[in-house]
Structures are given as structure tokens and as C-alpha cells.
Scaffold this motif. Structure first.
Motif, PDB file in Angstrom:
ATOM      1  N   GLY A  58       0.802  -0.775   0.111  1.00  0.00           N
ATOM      2  CA  GLY A  58      -0.592   0.068   0.149  1.00  0.00           C
ATOM      3  C   GLY A  58       0.635   1.221   0.057  1.00  0.00           C
ATOM      4  N   ILE A  59       0.147   2.614   0.648  1.00  0.00           N
ATOM      5  CA  ILE A  59       1.065   4.063   0.246  1.00  0.00           C
ATOM      6  C   ILE A  59       1.586   4.082   1.762  1.00  0.00           C
ATOM      7  CG2 ILE A  59       0.412   6.030  -0.004  1.00  0.00           C
ATOM      8  CD1 ILE A  59      -1.564   5.202  -1.522  1.00  0.00           C
ATOM      9  N   VAL A  60       2.872   3.966   1.904  1.00  0.00           N
ATOM     10  CA  VAL A  60       3.394   4.416   3.253  1.00  0.00           C
ATOM     11  C   VAL A  60       3.742   5.763   3.372  1.00  0.00           C
ATOM     12  CG1 VAL A  60       5.422   4.024   4.377  1.00  0.00           C
ATOM     13  CG2 VAL A  60       4.272   2.382   3.611  1.00  0.00           C
ATOM     14  N   GLU A  61       3.101   6.752   4.029  1.00  0.00           N
ATOM     15  CA  GLU A  61       4.065   8.722   3.743  1.00  0.00           C
ATOM     16  C   GLU A  61       4.987   8.484   5.726  1.00  0.00           C
ATOM     17  OE1 GLU A  61       1.314  12.309   4.763  1.00  0.00           O
ATOM     18  OE2 GLU A  61      -0.610  10.238   4.783  1.00  0.00           O
ATOM     19  N   PHE A  62       6.086   9.224   4.794  1.00  0.00           N
ATOM     20  CA  PHE A  62       7.502   9.650   5.579  1.00  0.00           C
ATOM     21  C   PHE A  62       7.751  11.114   5.475  1.00  0.00           C
ATOM     22  CE2 PHE A  62       8.367   8.098   0.804  1.00  0.00           C
ATOM     23  CZ  PHE A  62       9.704   8.599   1.198  1.00  0.00           C
ATOM     24  N   GLU A  63       8.836  11.010   6.672  1.00  0.00           N
ATOM     25  CA  GLU A  63       9.169  12.396   6.568  1.00  0.00           C
ATOM     26  C   GLU A  63      10.355  12.329   5.706  1.00  0.00           C
ATOM     27  OE1 GLU A  63       8.054  11.633   9.396  1.00  0.00           O
ATOM     28  OE2 GLU A  63       6.583  13.309   9.976  1.00  0.00           O
ATOM     29  N   ALA A  64      10.665  13.276   4.411  1.00  0.00           N
ATOM     30  CA  ALA A  64      11.962  13.394   3.588  1.00  0.00           C
ATOM     31  C   ALA A  64      12.599  14.874   4.232  1.00  0.00           C
ATOM     32  CB  ALA A  64      11.626  13.952   2.309  1.00  0.00           C
ATOM     33  N   PRO A  65      14.330  13.918   4.103  1.00  0.00           N
ATOM     34  CA  PRO A  65      15.182  15.191   4.332  1.00  0.00           C
ATOM     35  C   PRO A  65      15.130  16.718   3.567  1.00  0.00           C
ATOM     36  CG  PRO A  65      16.182  13.202   3.906  1.00  0.00           C
ATOM     37  CD  PRO A  65      14.643  12.582   3.170  1.00  0.00           C
ATOM     38  N   VAL A  66      15.113  17.508   4.403  1.00  0.00           N
ATOM     39  CA  VAL A  66      15.546  18.826   3.873  1.00  0.00           C
ATOM     40  C   VAL A  66      16.943  19.674   4.595  1.00  0.00           C
ATOM     41  CG1 VAL A  66      14.133  21.187   4.191  1.00  0.00           C
ATOM     42  CG2 VAL A  66      13.029  19.381   5.279  1.00  0.00           C
ATOM     43  N   HIS A  67      17.131  20.260   3.352  1.00  0.00           N
ATOM     44  CA  HIS A  67      19.017  21.254   3.323  1.00  0.00           C
ATOM     45  C   HIS A  67      18.553  21.787   5.068  1.00  0.00           C
ATOM     46  CE1 HIS A  67      22.868  22.429   2.570  1.00  0.00           C
ATOM     47  NE2 HIS A  67      22.940  21.258   1.413  1.00  0.00           N
ATOM     48  N   ALA A  68      19.694  21.561   5.450  1.00  0.00           N
ATOM     49  CA  ALA A  68      19.953  22.170   6.781  1.00  0.00           C
ATOM     50  C   ALA A  68      19.768  23.968   6.973  1.00  0.00           C
ATOM     51  CB  ALA A  68      21.235  21.600   7.488  1.00  0.00           C
ATOM     52  N   SER A  69      20.818  23.899   5.337  1.00  0.00           N
ATOM     53  CA  SER A  69      20.371  25.543   5.078  1.00  0.00           C
ATOM     54  C   SER A  69      19.454  26.427   5.394  1.00  0.00           C
ATOM     55  CB  SER A  69      21.070  25.837   3.739  1.00  0.00           C
ATOM     56  OG  SER A  69      20.502  25.618   2.659  1.00  0.00           O
ATOM     57  N   ASN A  70      18.050  25.312   5.018  1.00  0.00           N
ATOM     58  CA  ASN A  70      16.773  25.903   4.534  1.00  0.00           C
ATOM     59  C   ASN A  70      15.965  25.955   6.374  1.00  0.00           C
ATOM     60  OD1 ASN A  70      16.711  25.921   1.802  1.00  0.00           O
ATOM     61  ND2 ASN A  70      16.378  24.166   2.324  1.00  0.00           N
ATOM     62  N   VAL A  71      16.406  25.786   7.459  1.00  0.00           N
ATOM     63  CA  VAL A  71      16.087  25.725   8.974  1.00  0.00           C
ATOM     64  C   VAL A  71      16.792  25.999   9.766  1.00  0.00           C
ATOM     65  CG1 VAL A  71      15.242  23.366   8.190  1.00  0.00           C
ATOM     66  CG2 VAL A  71      16.863  23.179   9.566  1.00  0.00           C
ATOM     67  N   MET A  72      15.916  27.080  10.759  1.00  0.00           N
ATOM     68  CA  MET A  72      16.492  27.834  11.487  1.00  0.00           C
ATOM     69  C   MET A  72      15.952  27.714  12.914  1.00  0.00           C
ATOM     70  SD  MET A  72      16.583  32.102  11.234  1.00  0.00           S
ATOM     71  CE  MET A  72      18.180  32.890  11.662  1.00  0.00           C
ATOM     72  N   LEU A  73      17.058  27.667  13.682  1.00  0.00           N
ATOM     73  CA  LEU A  73      17.264  27.041  15.406  1.00  0.00           C
ATOM     74  C   LEU A  73      16.002  27.697  15.565  1.00  0.00           C
ATOM     75  CD1 LEU A  73      17.704  24.252  17.047  1.00  0.00           C
ATOM     76  CD2 LEU A  73      19.636  26.365  17.613  1.00  0.00           C
ATOM     77  N   ILE A  74      15.168  27.151  16.546  1.00  0.00           N
ATOM     78  CA  ILE A  74      14.564  28.286  17.211  1.00  0.00           C
ATOM     79  C   ILE A  74      14.399  28.435  19.159  1.00  0.00           C
ATOM     80  CG2 ILE A  74      12.032  28.501  18.650  1.00  0.00           C
ATOM     81  CD1 ILE A  74      10.857  27.352  16.753  1.00  0.00           C
ATOM     82  N   ASP A  75      14.726  29.779  19.544  1.00  0.00           N
ATOM     83  CA  ASP A  75      16.220  29.445  20.271  1.00  0.00           C
ATOM     84  C   ASP A  75      14.571  29.852  21.486  1.00  0.00           C
ATOM     85  OD1 ASP A  75      17.108  31.057  23.219  1.00  0.00           O
ATOM     86  OD2 ASP A  75      18.052  32.161  21.975  1.00  0.00           O
ATOM     87  N   PRO A  76      14.519  28.713  22.547  1.00  0.00           N
ATOM     88  CA  PRO A  76      13.464  28.317  23.811  1.00  0.00           C
ATOM     89  C   PRO A  76      13.684  29.145  25.045  1.00  0.00           C
ATOM     90  CG  PRO A  76      15.907  26.681  23.311  1.00  0.00           C
ATOM     91  CD  PRO A  76      15.978  27.616  22.756  1.00  0.00           C
ATOM     92  N   SER A  77      14.519  29.959  24.698  1.00  0.00           N
ATOM     93  CA  SER A  77      14.585  30.971  25.892  1.00  0.00           C
ATOM     94  C   SER A  77      13.687  32.618  25.446  1.00  0.00           C
ATOM     95  CB  SER A  77      15.775  31.840  26.029  1.00  0.00           C
ATOM     96  OG  SER A  77      16.082  32.218  25.218  1.00  0.00           O
ATOM     97  N   THR A  78      13.363  32.196  23.633  1.00  0.00           N
ATOM     98  CA  THR A  78      12.510  33.398  23.344  1.00  0.00           C
ATOM     99  C   THR A  78      11.570  33.317  22.811  1.00  0.00           C
ATOM    100  OG1 THR A  78      14.142  34.403  21.375  1.00  0.00           O
ATOM    101  CG2 THR A  78      14.622  34.715  23.405  1.00  0.00           C
ATOM    102  N   GLY A  79      11.498  31.915  21.951  1.00  0.00           N
ATOM    103  CA  GLY A  79      10.737  31.546  21.285  1.00  0.00           C
ATOM    104  C   GLY A  79      10.733  31.705  19.539  1.00  0.00           C
ATOM    105  N   GLU A  80      11.632  32.534  19.362  1.00  0.00           N
ATOM    106  CA  GLU A  80      12.323  32.923  17.647  1.00  0.00           C
ATOM    107  C   GLU A  80      13.203  32.465  17.059  1.00  0.00           C
ATOM    108  OE1 GLU A  80      10.577  35.849  16.498  1.00  0.00           O
ATOM    109  OE2 GLU A  80       9.010  36.074  18.270  1.00  0.00           O
ATOM    110  N   PRO A  81      13.460  32.246  15.769  1.00  0.00           N
ATOM    111  CA  PRO A  81      14.464  31.413  15.109  1.00  0.00           C
ATOM    112  C   PRO A  81      15.655  32.391  15.143  1.00  0.00           C
ATOM    113  CG  PRO A  81      12.511  32.143  13.638  1.00  0.00           C
ATOM    114  CD  PRO A  81      12.270  32.709  15.373  1.00  0.00           C
TER     115      PRO A  81
END
Length: 108
Positions: A58-81
Motif C-alpha cells: 500500500g501507500i506509506v507516508e514518511f518525512e523526507a530530509p530537508v537541507h540544513a540551510s533551509n531551517v533555523m533553530l528556535i531559541d527556547p528562551s525567546t521562542g524566535e528563530p
């Protein structure tokens, strides 16, 4: 290949591509390819033939990788990237520091 500043368990925001503005938790890091897999982001479908591990097939859903340059870490203290900087702490250990807030980002 540079050292990745994103780790498994980090909360990140997608800043480029079809999923721009969405947030999620990093499930897996692939440093050799400079990619990350994020929970609920970049979901793909694959049609699988029946096998011993998946007798239904059947059909299997999965998460594909994203390039690391396209994501930004969210600072836990402020909640902002934020960008991340490395800094040596008082005890001599290497720490990650959010550039905007200047606060240490804890390990998970």
C-alpha cells in the motif's frame, strides 16, 4: 563538510521552500548530506509492494530530509528563530549560543 549546529530533538523553523514558516522537532540529522528530517514537515508518499516486513503493502507516508540551510533553530528562551554561535563555557565545554538573545541553548 562543516559541523552542523542542529541536533536531534531541536525545535526548528523552515525558512525556505514549500514549508516556509512551519515549525517542527528534528527527528534525524544526516551530517554527511547536510540534511535534517523534521517531524510533520516535507511529508512524502511511497507506493510499497507487499513484503515480509510490510505484508499489506500500500501507500506509506514518511518525512523526507530537508537541507540544513533551509531551517533555523528556535531559541527556547525567546521562542524566535536565531542563528547559532559556538562558545566555550567557564568549565571548558563547548556550548551553543543564540546570536539574537546571547543565551546558551541547552542540550537535550
Amino acid at each position: 563538510m562543516s559541523k552542523m549546529k542542529i541536533r536531534r530533538g531541536d525545535r526548528v523553523m523552515v525558512i525556505r521552500g514549500n514549508h516556509k514558516g512551519q515549525e517542527g522537532t528534528v527527528l534525524r540529522v544526516e551530517p554527511e548530506k547536510n540534511r535534517v528530517v523534521i517531524e510533520g514537515i516535507n511529508r512524502r508518499k511511497r507506493h510499497m509492494k507487499p513484503s515480509q516486513t510490510n505484508p499489506e503493502g500500500g501507500i506509506v507516508e514518511f518525512e523526507a530530509p530537508v537541507h540544513a540551510s533551509n531551517v533555523m533553530l528556535i531559541d527556547p528562551s525567546t521562542g524566535e528563530p536565531t542563528r547559532v554561535r559556538a562558545q566555550v563555557g567557564e568549565d571548558g565545554t563547548r556550548q551553543r549560543v543564540g546570536v539574537r538573545s546571547g543565551k546558551v541553548i541547552p542540550r537535550h
